[in-house]
Design a protein around this motif. Structure first.
Motif, PDB file in Angstrom:
ATOM      1  N   GLN A   1      -6.101  -2.271  11.070  1.00  0.00           N
ATOM      2  CA  GLN A   1      -4.774  -2.582  10.542  1.00  0.00           C
ATOM      3  C   GLN A   1      -4.756  -3.972   9.913  1.00  0.00           C
ATOM      4  OE1 GLN A   1      -2.505  -1.946  14.095  1.00  0.00           O
ATOM      5  NE2 GLN A   1      -2.084   0.187  13.597  1.00  0.00           N
ATOM      6  N   SER A   2      -5.399  -4.914  10.554  1.00  0.00           N
ATOM      7  CA  SER A   2      -5.493  -6.262   9.996  1.00  0.00           C
ATOM      8  C   SER A   2      -6.214  -6.236   8.645  1.00  0.00           C
ATOM      9  CB  SER A   2      -6.234  -7.162  10.984  1.00  0.00           C
ATOM     10  OG  SER A   2      -6.408  -8.444  10.456  1.00  0.00           O
TER      11      SER A   2
ATOM     12  N   PHE B   1      -3.894  -4.839   5.972  1.00  0.00           N
ATOM     13  CA  PHE B   1      -2.933  -5.836   5.495  1.00  0.00           C
ATOM     14  C   PHE B   1      -3.607  -6.835   4.557  1.00  0.00           C
ATOM     15  CE2 PHE B   1      -0.451  -4.766   9.468  1.00  0.00           C
ATOM     16  CZ  PHE B   1       0.565  -4.125   8.786  1.00  0.00           C
TER      17      PHE B   1
ATOM     18  N   SER C   1      -3.890  -5.154   1.299  1.00  0.00           N
ATOM     19  CA  SER C   1      -2.580  -5.132   0.647  1.00  0.00           C
ATOM     20  C   SER C   1      -2.309  -6.464  -0.052  1.00  0.00           C
ATOM     21  CB  SER C   1      -1.495  -4.840   1.682  1.00  0.00           C
ATOM     22  OG  SER C   1      -0.229  -4.829   1.078  1.00  0.00           O
ATOM     23  N   ASN C   2      -2.637  -7.558   0.617  1.00  0.00           N
ATOM     24  CA  ASN C   2      -2.480  -8.875  -0.012  1.00  0.00           C
ATOM     25  C   ASN C   2      -3.367  -9.014  -1.239  1.00  0.00           C
ATOM     26  OD1 ASN C   2      -0.573  -9.772   1.808  1.00  0.00           O
ATOM     27  ND2 ASN C   2      -2.091 -10.670   3.188  1.00  0.00           N
TER      28      ASN C   2
ATOM     29  N   LYS D   1       4.342   2.601   6.596  1.00  0.00           N
ATOM     30  CA  LYS D   1       3.184   2.754   7.472  1.00  0.00           C
ATOM     31  C   LYS D   1       3.286   4.097   8.173  1.00  0.00           C
ATOM     32  CE  LYS D   1       4.010  -1.954   8.557  1.00  0.00           C
ATOM     33  NZ  LYS D   1       4.549  -2.772   9.626  1.00  0.00           N
TER      34      LYS D   1
END
Length: 123
Positions: free
Chosen positions: A34-35, A38, A41-42, A116
């Protein structure tokens, strides 16, 4: 007799501890992916600012997957530049033992709109 009692106690403790341990490891692996999602995504947001399009795959983002998820998840990125506004989706599909232990939370998906899936309990 004492040895049999000791073996029985160790067996009972193992029967309780091992499932808890495997669930803990599965949650830790899920948190790692998950990290990473993210972070991707950034990177997608930076990419669209620079190139005016979302990256169509991981190679374009020039990001290396962390070792914690290697062999446990397959992560893919797809984009749809024909949509208004353009969108992307990051998908992490568990594999191997992770897929068995964490079946309720695979695949994990994160969209450009911040949606999500699956359920909130997985995130």
């Amino acid at each position: 007799m004492e040895l049999m009692i000791t073996v029985a106690i160790v067996g009972i403790l193992s029967a309780i501890a091992y499932p808890s341990y495997t669930n803990y490891i599965a949650r830790a692996n899920r948190t790692a992916v998950q990290s990473y999602m993210f972070a991707l995504s950034n990177k997608q947001q930076q990419y669209i600012l620079d190139a005016r399009i979302y990256a169509a795959n991981l190679a374009a983002l020039n990001v290396t997957a962390p070792k914690e998820i290697d062999g446990k998840y397959v992560v893919t990125v797809t984009s749809d530049m024909t949509a208004t506004p353009p969108t992307y989706e990051i998908t992490a599909t568990a594999q191997g033992g992770q897929a068995t232990t964490d079946a309720a939370c695979t695949p994990l998906k994160l969209t450009s709109g911040g949606v999500k899936t699956p359920a909130a309990s997985c995130w």
